[in-house]
Design a protein around this motif. Sequence first.
Motif, short mmCIF file in Angstrom:
data_model
loop_
_atom_site.label_atom_id
_atom_site.label_comp_id
_atom_site.label_asym_id
_atom_site.label_seq_id
_atom_site.Cartn_x
_atom_site.Cartn_y
_atom_site.Cartn_z
N HIS A 453 0.77 -0.79 0.24
CA HIS A 453 0.12 0.20 -0.14
C HIS A 453 0.95 1.05 -0.05
CE1 HIS A 453 0.25 -0.26 4.45
NE2 HIS A 453 1.07 0.75 4.75
N GLY A 454 0.24 2.13 -0.71
CA GLY A 454 0.51 3.58 -0.78
C GLY A 454 0.28 4.92 0.46
N HIS A 455 1.34 5.94 0.75
CA HIS A 455 0.90 6.97 1.51
C HIS A 455 1.13 8.31 0.86
CE1 HIS A 455 1.94 3.48 4.44
NE2 HIS A 455 0.60 3.60 4.99
N ALA A 456 0.15 9.05 0.94
CA ALA A 456 0.73 10.25 0.90
C ALA A 456 -0.04 11.42 2.10
CB ALA A 456 0.01 10.42 -0.57
N VAL A 457 0.67 12.70 2.16
CA VAL A 457 0.76 13.96 3.10
C VAL A 457 0.56 14.54 1.77
CG1 VAL A 457 0.98 12.58 5.33
CG2 VAL A 457 2.81 13.62 4.11
N TRP A 458 -0.08 15.70 2.38
CA TRP A 458 -0.29 16.98 1.89
C TRP A 458 -0.71 18.33 3.06
CZ3 TRP A 458 -3.78 12.71 0.95
CH2 TRP A 458 -5.34 13.06 1.29
N GLY A 459 -0.54 19.17 2.25
CA GLY A 459 -0.90 20.37 2.75
C GLY A 459 -2.22 21.53 3.06
N PRO A 460 -2.15 22.79 3.79
CA PRO A 460 -3.24 22.30 3.59
C PRO A 460 -3.91 23.80 2.94
CG PRO A 460 -1.96 24.09 5.23
CD PRO A 460 -1.28 23.47 4.38
N ARG A 461 -3.61 23.53 1.74
CA ARG A 461 -3.93 24.48 0.30
C ARG A 461 -3.80 23.54 -0.59
NH1 ARG A 461 -0.15 27.22 -3.56
NH2 ARG A 461 1.31 26.43 -3.74
N VAL A 462 -3.83 22.90 -0.33
CA VAL A 462 -4.12 21.15 -1.32
C VAL A 462 -5.48 20.60 -1.25
CG1 VAL A 462 -3.31 18.37 -1.68
CG2 VAL A 462 -1.97 20.60 -1.27
N HIS A 463 -6.37 20.66 -2.27
CA HIS A 463 -7.22 19.85 -1.71
C HIS A 463 -7.57 18.62 -3.18
CE1 HIS A 463 -9.02 22.44 -5.21
NE2 HIS A 463 -8.76 23.40 -4.69
N ASP A 464 -8.66 17.58 -3.12
CA ASP A 464 -9.70 16.88 -4.23
C ASP A 464 -8.45 16.28 -4.46
OD1 ASP A 464 -11.67 18.36 -4.63
OD2 ASP A 464 -11.40 19.78 -5.53
N VAL A 465 -7.98 15.51 -3.17
CA VAL A 465 -7.07 14.30 -3.16
C VAL A 465 -7.65 12.97 -3.86
CG1 VAL A 465 -4.53 13.07 -3.01
CG2 VAL A 465 -4.63 15.34 -2.47
N THR A 466 -6.82 12.44 -4.87
CA THR A 466 -7.08 10.95 -5.28
C THR A 466 -6.35 9.47 -5.34
OG1 THR A 466 -8.22 11.21 -7.71
CG2 THR A 466 -9.68 11.84 -5.70
N THR A 467 -7.16 9.00 -5.23
CA THR A 467 -5.38 7.93 -5.46
C THR A 467 -6.67 6.75 -6.54
OG1 THR A 467 -5.82 7.03 -3.29
CG2 THR A 467 -4.68 8.61 -3.85
N THR A 468 -5.32 6.40 -7.11
CA THR A 468 -5.60 4.31 -7.80
C THR A 468 -4.87 3.97 -7.42
OG1 THR A 468 -4.78 4.86 -9.53
CG2 THR A 468 -6.58 6.39 -9.86
N PRO A 469 -5.35 3.16 -7.52
CA PRO A 469 -3.65 1.63 -7.70
C PRO A 469 -2.28 1.22 -8.25
CG PRO A 469 -5.59 0.46 -7.62
CD PRO A 469 -6.22 2.09 -8.15
N PHE A 470 -2.78 1.78 -9.95
CA PHE A 470 -1.21 2.06 -10.98
C PHE A 470 -0.52 3.49 -10.22
CE2 PHE A 470 -3.57 -1.22 -12.15
CZ PHE A 470 -1.96 -2.40 -12.64
N THR A 471 -1.87 4.92 -10.31
CA THR A 471 -0.79 5.60 -10.47
C THR A 471 -0.33 6.17 -8.73
OG1 THR A 471 -2.91 7.18 -10.02
CG2 THR A 471 -1.75 6.77 -12.81
N GLY A 472 -1.21 5.87 -7.57
CA GLY A 472 -0.72 6.54 -6.47
C GLY A 472 -1.99 8.28 -6.35
N PRO A 473 -1.49 9.39 -6.22
CA PRO A 473 -2.30 10.35 -6.23
C PRO A 473 -2.10 10.76 -7.92
CG PRO A 473 -0.52 10.34 -4.46
CD PRO A 473 -0.77 9.07 -5.02
N VAL A 474 -3.50 11.02 -7.85
CA VAL A 474 -4.02 11.34 -9.75
C VAL A 474 -3.33 12.62 -9.77
CG1 VAL A 474 -5.59 11.09 -11.29
CG2 VAL A 474 -5.72 9.20 -9.29
N LEU A 475 -2.46 13.23 -10.10
CA LEU A 475 -2.19 14.89 -10.35
C LEU A 475 -2.88 15.72 -10.82
CD1 LEU A 475 1.63 14.19 -10.62
CD2 LEU A 475 0.66 14.01 -8.80
N ALA A 476 -3.58 15.60 -11.82
CA ALA A 476 -4.77 15.65 -12.45
C ALA A 476 -5.27 16.03 -12.26
CB ALA A 476 -4.80 15.57 -14.15
N ALA A 477 -6.29 15.64 -11.09
CA ALA A 477 -7.21 15.94 -10.24
C ALA A 477 -6.97 16.62 -8.79
CB ALA A 477 -8.15 14.56 -9.90
N ILE A 478 -6.07 16.86 -8.86
CA ILE A 478 -5.11 17.72 -7.14
C ILE A 478 -5.29 19.31 -7.90
CG2 ILE A 478 -4.05 17.90 -5.62
CD1 ILE A 478 -2.76 15.19 -6.43
#
Length: 481
Positions: A453-478
């Motif tokens: 499994h993977g983990h990610a953490v982010w700062g307060p100005r980041v929103h709409d973080v979604t993940t998928t098994p292959f990419t992890g965080p979906v950068l285009a959605a953030i």
Amino acid sequence: MRLFALLAVLALAVTGCSGSDPARPGVLSVGLREPATLLPADLADQAGRLVTGALWTPLADYDAASGKVTPRAAASIESTDRVHWTVKLRPATFHDGTPVTAQSYVDTWRVVAAAQWVSSPVLTKLLRAREITATAPDTIALTLDRPSGQVPALLSAPGLVPLPASVLASRDWDGFAKAPVGNGPYRLDGGWHPGAGGTLKRVGAAKAEEIDLRVGEPSAQYDAVKAGTLDLATEVPGARHEAMHGDFADRHATWARPEAGYLAFPVTNPPFADATVRHGFALGVDRAALEAGPLAYQADPAKAMLPPADAPGDRTGTCRPCSFDAAAGKALLKQAAFPGGATVYFGPGTEAWTRTLAVGLHKALDVSVTAQALPNAGPPTGPSTVDVKLATASPYELLSGLAAQSGYTDEVFRQNLALADAAATPQEAGELYRLAENQLLRDLPVAPLWSGHGHAVWGPRVHDVTTTPFTGPVLAAIGVS
């Protein structure tokens, strides 16, 4: 000298290139490890898939649990008989301005199938098409060697995205990996700089205008997010696993990765031909100790043969051989009159956790267990650890691969896999895959140990973080404020 230093500081403040301040409007700063490559068909690491997931748009997204297909670059993937498949493409262009056509895919897949890349078996062993042609600029036609309902899952593999004609002609794969050209929502501006990172510029449907990718160590990146000098860290080291929940109470995510560990038994070798022995060894594995030790909380103890990233629906039954029960394990070895002593073999990248596994088995089962590198020639005479990195979300890839790894050739299992492959609906296929999985859990040619499994953490100005098994965080959605 002081004047020159002051001018340098002012220049960095004006250009915003110091790398220490993420608060540029519309710019998302992301920390990641160095990708193994940015050639999509030849990568299996999280960092590489994170980046290529932004540079390319796959034909579709496939959810293994529901069997749901969401078209992306494809408008549709359809068949009336599961032998002849038609893929209709949406209009698209590569980042170099050339059109993405059906021929782009046909030519790319021909190259991938002929190469020795990570994704090559998706075409040669799983898809097994007799013919792939471009019948129109926006239409791909596939004719398989047997009926298969797994085509949408296979064509959704992140390694089967198209390559532009320029690199297909030059075959300069190393050069292309430094300056990849995709068809996705971001383009790489200025190429990739090993050890440093790169800059993604938005060219399609994405939220952040620009993404500043910074290569570094996860512990330093974790601290940078806490300090406010980095927006998103895409890996959390084991030492920060517990602190993550307090440091980033509502700003962290965990997702299942397409990776799992197994202990494969040589079922044709007399000491391990008895399933009772194999179950005894499985019950002697302290999976929680592996998780907290050499796996550094980057994995979960296995609860099934199929890991969550590859599982069709929810599993209803329990996985007895996934349990740690030293007393029961010793009793089974005694019942089978196991002669005592075994060598557990490891391959590249698995030595650390294999040695811990061997020590744990020795203590739990009270038999001699040692760890050794796989022999250069000939099959191993004892169990071997396997770190599986999946190229697709189809259970067929994993189940067939595990059987081959151990030399398991049961005919009923083979038939269930073939029926699942040919099934008309995802629901029917899922039921058949579960039957095949249950049979593996009974006969146990391989014992499931852990799933990644993977983990990610982010700062307060980041929103709409979604993940998928292959990419992890979906950068285009953030999004970033």
